[in-house]
Write a protein that holds these residues in place. Sequence first.
Motif, PDB file in Angstrom:
ATOM      1  N   GLY A  94      14.614   8.166   0.220  1.00 37.03           N
ATOM      2  CA  GLY A  94      14.671   8.381  -1.215  1.00 37.03           C
ATOM      3  C   GLY A  94      13.611   7.573  -1.921  1.00 37.03           C
ATOM      4  O   GLY A  94      12.764   6.942  -1.283  1.00 37.03           O
ATOM      5  N   SER A  95      13.684   7.578  -3.213  1.00 39.69           N
ATOM      6  CA  SER A  95      12.658   6.896  -3.998  1.00 39.69           C
ATOM      7  C   SER A  95      12.726   5.383  -3.843  1.00 39.69           C
ATOM      8  O   SER A  95      13.812   4.799  -3.853  1.00 39.69           O
ATOM      9  CB  SER A  95      12.821   7.249  -5.479  1.00 39.69           C
ATOM     10  OG  SER A  95      11.917   6.493  -6.266  1.00 39.69           O
ATOM     11  N   ILE A  96      11.556   4.762  -3.677  1.00 44.30           N
ATOM     12  CA  ILE A  96      11.490   3.309  -3.650  1.00 44.30           C
ATOM     13  C   ILE A  96      10.891   2.779  -4.943  1.00 44.30           C
ATOM     14  O   ILE A  96      10.599   1.598  -5.054  1.00 44.30           O
ATOM     15  CB  ILE A  96      10.666   2.791  -2.447  1.00 44.30           C
ATOM     16  CG1 ILE A  96       9.195   3.228  -2.573  1.00 44.30           C
ATOM     17  CG2 ILE A  96      11.274   3.250  -1.142  1.00 44.30           C
ATOM     18  CD1 ILE A  96       8.291   2.545  -1.548  1.00 44.30           C
ATOM     19  N   ASP A 133       3.228   2.941  -1.107  1.00 44.49           N
ATOM     20  CA  ASP A 133       2.863   4.151  -1.822  1.00 44.49           C
ATOM     21  C   ASP A 133       4.148   4.722  -2.396  1.00 44.49           C
ATOM     22  O   ASP A 133       4.904   5.408  -1.689  1.00 44.49           O
ATOM     23  CB  ASP A 133       2.178   5.142  -0.878  1.00 44.49           C
ATOM     24  CG  ASP A 133       1.625   6.363  -1.598  1.00 44.49           C
ATOM     25  OD1 ASP A 133       2.135   6.687  -2.690  1.00 44.49           O
ATOM     26  OD2 ASP A 133       0.698   6.981  -1.073  1.00 44.49           O
ATOM     27  N   ASN A 134       4.420   4.432  -3.643  1.00 40.70           N
ATOM     28  CA  ASN A 134       5.676   4.876  -4.250  1.00 40.70           C
ATOM     29  C   ASN A 134       5.762   6.396  -4.301  1.00 40.70           C
ATOM     30  O   ASN A 134       6.853   6.967  -4.193  1.00 40.70           O
ATOM     31  CB  ASN A 134       5.814   4.305  -5.658  1.00 40.70           C
ATOM     32  CG  ASN A 134       6.086   2.812  -5.656  1.00 40.70           C
ATOM     33  OD1 ASN A 134       6.524   2.243  -4.651  1.00 40.70           O
ATOM     34  ND2 ASN A 134       5.799   2.161  -6.771  1.00 40.70           N
ATOM     35  N   ALA A 135       4.637   7.058  -4.445  1.00 46.48           N
ATOM     36  CA  ALA A 135       4.642   8.526  -4.501  1.00 46.48           C
ATOM     37  C   ALA A 135       5.094   9.133  -3.193  1.00 46.48           C
ATOM     38  O   ALA A 135       5.702  10.214  -3.167  1.00 46.48           O
ATOM     39  CB  ALA A 135       3.261   9.037  -4.876  1.00 46.48           C
ATOM     40  N   LYS A 136       4.807   8.442  -2.090  1.00 51.13           N
ATOM     41  CA  LYS A 136       5.209   8.923  -0.767  1.00 51.13           C
ATOM     42  C   LYS A 136       6.460   8.210  -0.263  1.00 51.13           C
ATOM     43  O   LYS A 136       6.885   8.457   0.866  1.00 51.13           O
ATOM     44  CB  LYS A 136       4.064   8.727   0.228  1.00 51.13           C
ATOM     45  CG  LYS A 136       2.830   9.566  -0.077  1.00 51.13           C
ATOM     46  CD  LYS A 136       1.766   9.379   0.992  1.00 51.13           C
ATOM     47  CE  LYS A 136       0.563  10.269   0.703  1.00 51.13           C
ATOM     48  NZ  LYS A 136      -0.499  10.095   1.734  1.00 51.13           N
ATOM     49  N   ASN A 137       7.016   7.317  -1.076  1.00 50.69           N
ATOM     50  CA  ASN A 137       8.194   6.543  -0.667  1.00 50.69           C
ATOM     51  C   ASN A 137       7.950   5.860   0.678  1.00 50.69           C
ATOM     52  O   ASN A 137       8.759   5.973   1.607  1.00 50.69           O
ATOM     53  CB  ASN A 137       9.433   7.441  -0.595  1.00 50.69           C
ATOM     54  CG  ASN A 137       9.798   8.015  -1.945  1.00 50.69           C
ATOM     55  OD1 ASN A 137       9.716   7.323  -2.961  1.00 50.69           O
ATOM     56  ND2 ASN A 137      10.169   9.277  -1.971  1.00 50.69           N
ATOM     57  N   ALA A 138       6.827   5.167   0.755  1.00 50.20           N
ATOM     58  CA  ALA A 138       6.436   4.575   2.025  1.00 50.20           C
ATOM     59  C   ALA A 138       5.864   3.177   1.827  1.00 50.20           C
ATOM     60  O   ALA A 138       5.291   2.857   0.776  1.00 50.20           O
ATOM     61  CB  ALA A 138       5.402   5.463   2.719  1.00 50.20           C
TER      62      ALA A 138
END
Length: 113
Positions: A26-28, A72-77
């Motif tokens: 999910g979102s980070i 990379d918040n957009a990739k949740n990574a």
Amino acid sequence: QVLLVESGGGLVQPGGSLRLSCAASGSIFSFNTMGWYRQAPGKQRELVAALTSGGSTNYADSVKGRFTISRDNAKNAVYLQMNSLKPDDTAVYYCTALDYDLWGQGTQVTVSS
């Protein structure tokens, strides 16, 4: 609940590089501090690197100048670039969302010739 899954571990020779990845289910975006810990056989789990949403970093002295944490918040990574690896870096590496005490299952890194 968000799950964290690490990947990218493996066997590498001394002086080599690896890039660990941590994928969140999910979102980070709201997670302030993401980090990487490691645990070697017979030793306590220790902080390797941490990164806040504001860009502040904290590294263990033993990895400063060799490891770089990024997210990379957009990739949740979250990533851990590890260069100039040493045998002492051998451990299971865990991704964590420190604010929420969330942990991945770990990925093994072995540095050996």
